[in-house]
Design an enzyme around this catalytic site. Sequence first.
Site, PDB file in Angstrom:
ATOM      1  N   HIS A  44     -81.927  29.389  95.000  1.00 42.69           N
ATOM      2  CA  HIS A  44     -81.073  28.151  95.398  1.00 42.69           C
ATOM      3  C   HIS A  44     -79.561  28.793  95.507  1.00 42.69           C
ATOM      4  CE1 HIS A  44     -83.850  24.780  93.447  1.00 42.69           C
ATOM      5  NE2 HIS A  44     -84.329  25.481  94.431  1.00 42.69           N
ATOM      6  N   GLU A  46     -76.686  28.310  93.919  1.00 39.11           N
ATOM      7  CA  GLU A  46     -76.057  28.641  92.720  1.00 39.11           C
ATOM      8  C   GLU A  46     -76.350  30.278  92.189  1.00 39.11           C
ATOM      9  OE1 GLU A  46     -77.714  26.076  93.223  1.00 39.11           O
ATOM     10  OE2 GLU A  46     -76.868  24.435  92.078  1.00 39.11           O
ATOM     11  N   CYS A  69     -79.624  21.781  89.948  1.00 44.12           N
ATOM     12  CA  CYS A  69     -80.949  20.968  89.416  1.00 44.12           C
ATOM     13  C   CYS A  69     -80.979  21.670  88.058  1.00 44.12           C
ATOM     14  CB  CYS A  69     -82.084  21.762  90.432  1.00 44.12           C
ATOM     15  SG  CYS A  69     -82.370  23.391  90.185  1.00 44.12           S
ATOM     16  N   CYS A  78     -80.922  25.691  87.953  1.00 42.43           N
ATOM     17  CA  CYS A  78     -79.623  26.444  88.327  1.00 42.43           C
ATOM     18  C   CYS A  78     -78.543  25.710  87.227  1.00 42.43           C
ATOM     19  CB  CYS A  78     -79.193  25.586  89.846  1.00 42.43           C
ATOM     20  SG  CYS A  78     -80.162  26.445  90.817  1.00 42.43           S
TER      21      CYS A  78
HETATM   22 ZN   LIG Z   1     -81.268  24.513  91.614  1.00 41.97          ZN
END
Ligand SMILES: [Zn+2]
Length: 135
Positions: A44, A46, A69, A78
Site C-alpha cells: 500500500h 504507506e 487501513c 498500514c
Molecule cells: Zn493499507
Amino acid sequence: MEQALIEGRKALPQCLPNPPVGCVPVQAGSIIARGYTNAPGKHHAEVMALSQVEGELSDVTAFVTLEPCSFHGRTPSCALALVERKIGAVYVALVDCDPRNQGRGIDILKAAGIPVTVGLMSAQAEQDLSPYLIH
Ligand SMILES: [Zn+2]
C-alpha cells in the site's frame, strides 16, 4: 498533501480494486520518500513510502490521502506499520468509508499517541478517490 495526491494518481490502474492512495513522509520540511498503492497483495502507499526510509520516524510527519487501513487484508495493516515505525504525526485527507475501516485506522494511530489531523485537502482527495472507495 498536494504531493501525496500526485503520488496517488500514479497508482491507477494497477492498484484496482484498491483505492489509489498516495503517501509522502516529510522530515524537517523535506520529502524523504514517496508511495502509492501498488497492485493487490503488494505494498500500500504507506508501506511503499516506509520501505524507502530506515529506523524510527519520530521526527517524520506522514501525509496520506486516505485513512491508513486498520485491517489485515491481502497485506498487513498500514496503521500498525506506521505505529511500528513510531511515526511522529499523520495528516489524513479523507476518512475511509470502507466498513472495515471507517475511523479504525485513525483510532489505532491515536491509541499509540500519534497526533492525527484529518481533512487536509479533503475536497481534492474526494474528487480523486471517491469513485474507488467501498461504501
Ligand atoms: Zn493499507
